[in-house]
Design an enzyme around this catalytic site. Sequence first.
Site, PDB file in Angstrom:
ATOM      1  N   ASP A  26     -37.228   3.308 -56.638  1.00  0.00           N
ATOM      2  CA  ASP A  26     -36.380   2.892 -55.780  1.00  0.00           C
ATOM      3  C   ASP A  26     -36.178   3.726 -54.479  1.00  0.00           C
ATOM      4  O   ASP A  26     -36.068   4.894 -54.469  1.00  0.00           O
ATOM      5  CB  ASP A  26     -34.960   2.670 -56.378  1.00  0.00           C
ATOM      6  CG  ASP A  26     -34.070   1.967 -55.536  1.00  0.00           C
ATOM      7  OD1 ASP A  26     -34.565   0.868 -54.994  1.00  0.00           O
ATOM      8  OD2 ASP A  26     -32.683   2.340 -55.213  1.00  0.00           O
ATOM      9  N   GLU A  29     -34.745   2.230 -63.742  1.00  0.00           N
ATOM     10  CA  GLU A  29     -34.923   2.598 -62.111  1.00  0.00           C
ATOM     11  C   GLU A  29     -34.787   4.059 -61.951  1.00  0.00           C
ATOM     12  O   GLU A  29     -33.746   4.797 -62.614  1.00  0.00           O
ATOM     13  CB  GLU A  29     -33.909   1.978 -61.516  1.00  0.00           C
ATOM     14  CG  GLU A  29     -33.573   2.328 -60.055  1.00  0.00           C
ATOM     15  CD  GLU A  29     -32.291   1.550 -59.597  1.00  0.00           C
ATOM     16  OE1 GLU A  29     -32.476   0.465 -58.817  1.00  0.00           O
ATOM     17  OE2 GLU A  29     -31.198   2.123 -59.601  1.00  0.00           O
ATOM     18  N   ARG A  79     -30.132 -35.522 -46.128  1.00  0.00           N
ATOM     19  CA  ARG A  79     -29.939 -33.866 -45.788  1.00  0.00           C
ATOM     20  C   ARG A  79     -29.837 -33.019 -46.837  1.00  0.00           C
ATOM     21  O   ARG A  79     -30.272 -31.893 -46.892  1.00  0.00           O
ATOM     22  CB  ARG A  79     -28.449 -33.800 -45.185  1.00  0.00           C
ATOM     23  CG  ARG A  79     -27.638 -32.565 -45.004  1.00  0.00           C
ATOM     24  CD  ARG A  79     -28.794 -31.616 -44.330  1.00  0.00           C
ATOM     25  NE  ARG A  79     -29.259 -32.109 -43.074  1.00  0.00           N
ATOM     26  CZ  ARG A  79     -30.417 -31.632 -42.421  1.00  0.00           C
ATOM     27  NH1 ARG A  79     -31.193 -30.757 -43.261  1.00  0.00           N
ATOM     28  NH2 ARG A  79     -30.766 -32.015 -41.465  1.00  0.00           N
ATOM     29  N   LYS A 101     -30.378   0.707 -64.447  1.00  0.00           N
ATOM     30  CA  LYS A 101     -30.333   1.062 -62.932  1.00  0.00           C
ATOM     31  C   LYS A 101     -29.202   2.435 -62.795  1.00  0.00           C
ATOM     32  O   LYS A 101     -28.924   2.822 -64.125  1.00  0.00           O
ATOM     33  CB  LYS A 101     -29.707   0.001 -62.339  1.00  0.00           C
ATOM     34  CG  LYS A 101     -30.480  -1.227 -62.595  1.00  0.00           C
ATOM     35  CD  LYS A 101     -29.950  -2.247 -61.391  1.00  0.00           C
ATOM     36  CE  LYS A 101     -30.574  -2.173 -60.124  1.00  0.00           C
ATOM     37  NZ  LYS A 101     -30.610  -3.058 -58.995  1.00  0.00           N
ATOM     38  N   LYS A 137     -31.564 -11.238 -56.854  1.00  0.00           N
ATOM     39  CA  LYS A 137     -30.651 -11.957 -55.369  1.00  0.00           C
ATOM     40  C   LYS A 137     -30.955 -13.073 -55.160  1.00  0.00           C
ATOM     41  O   LYS A 137     -31.682 -13.124 -54.035  1.00  0.00           O
ATOM     42  CB  LYS A 137     -30.946 -10.837 -54.375  1.00  0.00           C
ATOM     43  CG  LYS A 137     -30.523  -9.154 -55.043  1.00  0.00           C
ATOM     44  CD  LYS A 137     -30.948  -8.239 -53.854  1.00  0.00           C
ATOM     45  CE  LYS A 137     -30.777  -6.808 -54.365  1.00  0.00           C
ATOM     46  NZ  LYS A 137     -31.232  -5.867 -53.397  1.00  0.00           N
TER      47      LYS A 137
END
Length: 283
Positions: A221, A200, A103, A170, A138
């Site tokens: 963005d 950004e 597994r 950002k 992410k």
Amino acid sequence: MPLDPLPELMVEPIVRAALLEDLGRAGDITTDAVVPPGHESRLVLAARQPGVVAGLDCARLAFRLLDGGVRFTPRVLDGTAVEPGTVLAEVEGSSRALLTGERTGLNLACRLSGIATATAGLVAAIAGHKAQIVCTRKTTPGLRSLEKYAVRAGGGANHRFGLDDAVLIKDNHVAIAGSVREAVSRVRARAGHMVKVEVEVDTLAQLEELLTIGADAVLLDNMTPQTLAEAVRMVGGRMLTEASGRVNRDTAPAIAAAGVDLISVGWLTHSAPILDIGLDWVG
């Protein structure tokens, strides 16, 4: 260009931790009860869906960490496109090790192959354009190096690996600093000369402000393809252009056609479906 495998030194601790999580406090009480010591088997890893393979070394380690005598023979390389029924590897040795590690080995190989497959789909969707598909931060905690490797296996490229290897200013950084100019100024006063700086922007007005200061790259963005094309024209090659937001196989071609250098996609590493791979007993 051949895909360089990750050093075993990087992969082994991840696989070991996954095995320990599964073994818990008492080990594999099912296999230890059913399978006598010394029993050996031969199994094959085989694809049950079409896709791109990644993570075979993870499967190999899942077995060999349990028994160093297990023989793992890959039949394809990571980065290979396969069809259902393709044998990916043959595994021989201790039946206990093979069943106990099954597994963990499959979880990692299926996960990474799913990421590679999804990446390859996007790469194919933008064929003919200069844009590269890149991943983001992410990622699954603890699996970042493996998941970014899987993106490379699928023909994509990697964005920054963490918060320490590149600057990405950002929207919240800009909000706190008060302006794009001030945020970039603070970074340039502190970051070393080897550190790349990306900013950004959400609007062409912010881009225009950034162009008066300069950066290594700009993250455009959630812009429409039309707005992206205008942004690329404004930049005029003075910095790398990266598009992000609402990217899938249907939207990617129009985004790439806008002329951006990079297209970053978060779902490749946080939501790509697995590639179904089975471990089948053959003797």
